[in-house]
Scaffold this motif. Sequence first.
Motif, PDB file in Angstrom:
ATOM      1  N   GLY A   1       0.713  -1.049   0.103  1.00  9.25           N
ATOM      2  CA  GLY A   1       0.031   0.038  -0.020  1.00  9.25           C
ATOM      3  C   GLY A   1       0.834   1.249   0.036  1.00  9.25           C
ATOM      4  N   MET A   2       1.910   1.127   0.854  1.00  8.94           N
ATOM      5  CA  MET A   2       2.757   2.421   1.125  1.00  8.94           C
ATOM      6  C   MET A   2       3.188   2.749  -0.359  1.00  8.94           C
ATOM      7  SD  MET A   2       2.626   3.987   3.629  1.00  8.94           S
ATOM      8  CE  MET A   2       4.226   4.748   4.077  1.00  8.94           C
TER       9      MET A   2
ATOM     10  N   VAL B   1      -3.944  12.600   1.252  1.00  5.14           N
ATOM     11  CA  VAL B   1      -3.774  11.048   1.288  1.00  5.14           C
ATOM     12  C   VAL B   1      -4.981  10.467   0.399  1.00  5.14           C
ATOM     13  CG1 VAL B   1      -4.127   9.519   3.136  1.00  5.14           C
ATOM     14  CG2 VAL B   1      -3.002  11.699   3.776  1.00  5.14           C
ATOM     15  N   GLY B   2      -5.746  11.162   0.000  1.00  3.15           N
ATOM     16  CA  GLY B   2      -6.780  10.558  -0.924  1.00  3.15           C
ATOM     17  C   GLY B   2      -7.824   9.955  -0.063  1.00  3.15           C
TER      18      GLY B   2
ATOM     19  N   ARG C   1      -6.479   2.868   6.155  1.00  7.68           N
ATOM     20  CA  ARG C   1      -6.927   4.246   6.119  1.00  7.68           C
ATOM     21  C   ARG C   1      -7.802   4.711   6.964  1.00  7.68           C
ATOM     22  NH1 ARG C   1     -10.360   4.871   1.024  1.00  7.68           N
ATOM     23  NH2 ARG C   1     -11.778   6.302   2.366  1.00  7.68           N
TER      24      ARG C   1
ATOM     25  N   SER D   1       2.540   1.808  -3.547  1.00  7.03           N
ATOM     26  CA  SER D   1       1.616   2.364  -4.641  1.00  7.03           C
ATOM     27  C   SER D   1       1.367   3.640  -4.178  1.00  7.03           C
ATOM     28  CB  SER D   1       0.451   1.476  -4.606  1.00  7.03           C
ATOM     29  OG  SER D   1      -0.457   1.549  -3.716  1.00  7.03           O
ATOM     30  N   PHE D   2       0.898   4.090  -2.929  1.00  5.20           N
ATOM     31  CA  PHE D   2       0.787   5.362  -2.466  1.00  5.20           C
ATOM     32  C   PHE D   2       1.912   6.320  -2.893  1.00  5.20           C
ATOM     33  CE2 PHE D   2       0.863   8.705   0.829  1.00  5.20           C
ATOM     34  CZ  PHE D   2      -0.168   9.323   0.457  1.00  5.20           C
ATOM     35  N   LEU D   3       3.398   5.779  -2.584  1.00  6.82           N
ATOM     36  CA  LEU D   3       4.386   6.937  -2.866  1.00  6.82           C
ATOM     37  C   LEU D   3       4.481   7.175  -4.496  1.00  6.82           C
ATOM     38  CD1 LEU D   3       7.002   5.761  -0.338  1.00  6.82           C
ATOM     39  CD2 LEU D   3       5.748   7.702  -0.257  1.00  6.82           C
ATOM     40  N   ARG D   4       4.242   6.022  -4.987  1.00  7.02           N
ATOM     41  CA  ARG D   4       4.039   6.322  -6.716  1.00  7.02           C
ATOM     42  C   ARG D   4       3.287   7.312  -7.196  1.00  7.02           C
ATOM     43  NH1 ARG D   4       3.591   0.825  -9.079  1.00  7.02           N
ATOM     44  NH2 ARG D   4       5.727   0.317  -8.055  1.00  7.02           N
ATOM     45  N   GLU D   5       1.969   7.180  -6.690  1.00  3.63           N
ATOM     46  CA  GLU D   5       1.051   7.962  -7.072  1.00  3.63           C
ATOM     47  C   GLU D   5       1.351   9.396  -6.711  1.00  3.63           C
ATOM     48  OE1 GLU D   5      -3.113   7.645  -5.252  1.00  3.63           O
ATOM     49  OE2 GLU D   5      -2.818   5.682  -6.051  1.00  3.63           O
ATOM     50  N   LYS D   6       2.010   9.547  -5.458  1.00  2.00           N
ATOM     51  CA  LYS D   6       2.226  10.926  -5.015  1.00  2.00           C
ATOM     52  C   LYS D   6       3.613  11.436  -5.149  1.00  2.00           C
ATOM     53  CE  LYS D   6      -1.724  10.727  -3.108  1.00  2.00           C
ATOM     54  NZ  LYS D   6      -3.007  11.507  -3.565  1.00  2.00           N
TER      55      LYS D   6
END
Lengths: 489, 323, 489
Positions: free
Chosen positions: A15-16, C326-327, C288, A18-23
């Motif tokens: 999760g982290m 954070v979305g 989340r 993919s979150f970082l890639r998005e952001k």
Amino acid sequence: MSLGGQLSRTSLMRGMVSFLREKAWLIIAFLVGVVIYNLPVPEGLSREGQIIIMMVIVAVILFVTEPVPLPTVALLIIGGQVVLLNKDANVVASSLMSDSVLFIMGSLMLAVGIIKQKLDKRLAYLIVRITGTGLFQISVGITVVCGLLSSVIGGHTVAAMMLPVALTLISLTKEHTKNIKGLAAVLLLSIAYGCAIGSIGTPSGGARNAIMIGYWRDFFFDPTDPATRKYIVDYLDWMKYAYPIFLAQLPFVTWILFITFKPEHKTLRRAVAKLRKQIEKQGPIKGSDWAAIVIFLLTLTGWVTLSDRLGLGIVAILGSALFLMVGLVRWNDMNSGVNWGVVLIYAATISLGVEMTQSGAAEWLAVSFLHLLGPLHMDQGVPLWAAYIALTTLVANTMSAGAAVAVLGPVTLHTAELVGESPLKLGYITAISTSFAYFTAAAQPAFAIVFASGYLRTRDFLKVGWRMAIMSVVILLLAAEFYWPYLEG
Amino acid sequence: MPDIDIELEVEAEVEKRFSILVCIDGSEESYSGLRYAVRMGSDNSANLTLLYVRPVDQGLSSGGLQMRVARENMLKWGVELPGTKALKKGRDMLVEMGFMADDWKEQVVHTDITGDPLGDNTTVYMNDEGASISLKLLVSPSVDRGILDECEIGGYDITIISMTETAEAKEHAGYISPSTTYMVATQHRGTVLVARELEEDHGHFMCVDFSEKAIQAAVKDARIAARCHCPVHLYSVASSEDELEKARDVVAKAKAAIEAEGLSIAGESVEIGDPVESIVGKGRKFSLIVLADTSVKGLRRFFTTSVAYEVLQKAANSVMIVR
Amino acid sequence: MRVGTVMGMKFSPRAMGLFLHDRRWLIAALIVGTILYFVQPPEGLSREGQLVLIISLVAVILFVTEPVPLPSVALMIIIAQITLLGLDSSKVARSLMSDSVLFIMGSLMLAVAIVKQKLDKRIAYLIVRATGTGIYPICVGISFVCGVLASIIGEHTVAAMMLPVAVTLVTLTSNNPKEVKGLAAVLLFSISYGCAIGGIGTPSGGARNAIMISYWKDFFFDPTNPETRRFLVDYVTWIKYAYPIFLLQLPLVTLILFAVFKPERKTLRRAVAKLRKQIEEQGPMKGRDWAAVGIFLATLVGWVTMSESIGLGTIALMGAVFFLIVGLVPWNDMNSGVNWGVVLLYAATISLGVEMQASGAAEWVATSFLDLLGPLNMDHGMPLLAAYTGLTTLVTNTMSAGAAVAVLGPIALRTAELTNENPLHLGFITAISSSFAYFTAAAHPAFTIVYASGYLKATDFFKVGWRMAIMSAAVLLLAAKFYWPLLGL
């Protein structure tokens, strides 16, 4: 059962990541910010100015790459001003609001009102009847109408008025096909660019023009010296200089839009046929339609006649208040129809522009830019003009056009005197090139308004903006070199 | 551009399907209107729309948080909103009566710009032949406004609305009060059926007066009645002996016009007396008293009450005003 | 087939008559305004002050009768300030925005974000686990939890979030709403009164609190005079004054509810068991969920520790920013979930309140009010406080609490100065009693939201409301008499 149950480590990691890639861009922007924040303060720039420039850069990165919803950036700008600049929250809050923000808000509300009354359909049909159903002709038509109108009553007004027209055509096309990205971009940007290139045409096209006229008069006019009378520029003079530039740009706009976005459909026949049917079904114009037309025309007249006394924004707000009070539109429609995020973005950008001027960051930018030019032998003639255009375009993209002229005007006119250029020429160049703020969605009110439709991404503005900017700059330089000397001769 | 013309023609044909709007407020009476609507569209050839209008919530009174947020949260918990409950009951009735089968395709539409974000939710069920049943939940400043809006926009052939004052009905948020019904019946420019203790199978009591509009209305009513296989009884009132002949004449004309359409009538009669009293009295044993709205637009509509509206007020059973 | 207009209006006289009938209060308000405009200002009131009072009066009439959408009243206030008072439009625009308005905007965004996280089920679980299955403890638990949450994030958030919990408990008990009328009333009112009495607990509990804090600061704080520092009320000070009042009311609320509505069941064993099962399907807290809780707690910590230096509003906005970054919530939800008209409305009323103070209108009204109270011997001490509690309760029941404080605040604070009362005391009295809007379903945000569930009758609100109002007023006055002096401010 324990509510705080253990999260498996791997899923957390995934999760982290993919979150970082998005952001990723968000993190990059913040890193850039931190780096600039910790750099030593350059000479001639206050610490405050440095922080402002840092915020502008971070904001631009976020605007362009969109790792977070755009209104977030606006909120970050507000927060940044309070936290980083240590300003009082009340002061920052009140710097957010100005007449032009009220204007944006009011005209977005008006647009909802017009859509509710389906007047946009009638207007769209009127245009389409003249242009035919080809997409190219329609967008040329829209650009011409927008350009002609906006040279008289200002680009933002026209954008607010024409947005529903484009939206009608887009939504009608959307009913039978999913692929409308390019088409939507072409139609919407036809409005935006029509307004942008048109608003330089006459002094009433925008505040910046009036500001420049004021500067000429204040700096150079001397009642005792008849030779300085030429620095009192009237409506016609301005038109002689600027209008041809607008006309020359017109044919290129649609062409560039078509090259850039390659619309999926070359004709809007189906949409136009549906439009015709809907209008026939609507029947003749009725009481409430007339009421809406009257209110809108009143608002328009108010914009032209009252705006110097009351301000554009108040007139816009009055118009939307009338729409609500007569009951032509319900508040809930406005609430969900208006893109409030755009209002926030525009408010935050303006407040940042004000801050940039007040902290001296804008002037520092201008001066150091000129220093850079010295060794390149660009400090006179066409190269100097080109440099000024580039500078103005850059600055105008970060703040409102009026503010850009207000900041750069004195510097430009000062330079003109120093290097023996004609202050009129450089003045025109500055005023006109403020309309080349093509790169971000918040750079011009007209852009902000079409952006509010939700069909465009900020990247689209950049994608087409640089092409347009080159075209506009070339035309402006050609005019300055070959056409303007005629007028003076 | 022939291809488009064809396409538009097809679209137009779809729109020509007979469409019925039934206003539901959760009361028993409103469901009896629904039953009648089913009869009218018995062969699945009509589009049926069930409408529930909920008065708008002022955003201010909820402190700036749109009620929609609260509602969505309730839906997430599986708690039904007041309006949905009434509409779902209507749908279940349709299934029960065999008007709607389980295999109809379901489609949920939420309109944002053309409707209200708070609750303009429409669920449309379609069968393969293109007939549709829509459940509409609308939010409006007042119930009458909402119904009138929907009537105008939807272009329905007939609007069915109930008139009831039971305590049970009053408890519903979207309660259609008699004044609402009256407002809809007078303001709407299409045909309105006011359901009041609506019983099926007793036929239409079509009252004609001496105007041209009345003849047209009679024909229109005959068409509607033919949909539900209801017998039509033609009737006219003369205020004095002298007019009797004229009244007979009108009835004959109406009959001729109806028969010219290939339809038939079950009976005809003429009477002398006060129009309102006679119509209300005679019409009692029919399912429906049918009247044409012959009042002139404008001042007269504002000041005088025409026969149609007086009948609407005084009649004990259902009234249909044809326009 | 004639397709008519959206509002079903035609230009027939009948429609015209209806149209005018709907807006009779608007017309009445405007006529009153026009008449007063031509009346000579009474002694002791400047022309400007008179104009401000006229605007306020017309606005109040419109607030109470609601002939037009309320946001249009806000727009009208802005327009009137510019056209009637002759203020500059950008200046008025700037006066619209302050930290309290940013706070209102930010907390509404936060509200949307928080309601969208599925934390309600977790909270419900905690409540039923702590209270068992008896209806009395469950109601106390619900009121307590709602109150505590509402004191931090505002009553509308909590009401929207917790409403499904109560409704679920009711439906799980019986499917026939008629069988469980009393039970439904007790459970639902526990939520709404919990929110209503809790909202006063901290500055971030509602707009009214933030508005009062900014009034104290604007009117009394003088940076050169260290004595006036006590008028900078921070988060903790507010809690010291107000929280005990909330806690005192808590047990009384449930007592009154049980006395008025006799619930049909004494225990909810089956419903609670089912609810537990339903909740347990959620599984453990996920990433989340933790993030949402984390952001919420961070915002709370920010409010407690930093609200004095960077303002309540900035922190609220930053909280919303984190939710967006954070979305956890898309911007679209915020755009349509926040009623931006309310933000406008507060902005306009606060700006009007400030203008009221500046133009001397507040002073005139305060003097006149005191002249009225003088003969009754109520112009000082406890009677005065009681009079203000009564007045505020009356006003707040007819319009929104925030608007009531925005308008009454300047008057109350002026009165305090004139009578040598402590402005802090009178300010707290006004702010706190503005939450006693118990009489109708539309008077209080939490009530409106709960009423929308369809389980309550409109008449229930008054039935229980007047009892609660007496109880709340008594508790407030007792606290003012015996507890506040102990705090020694």
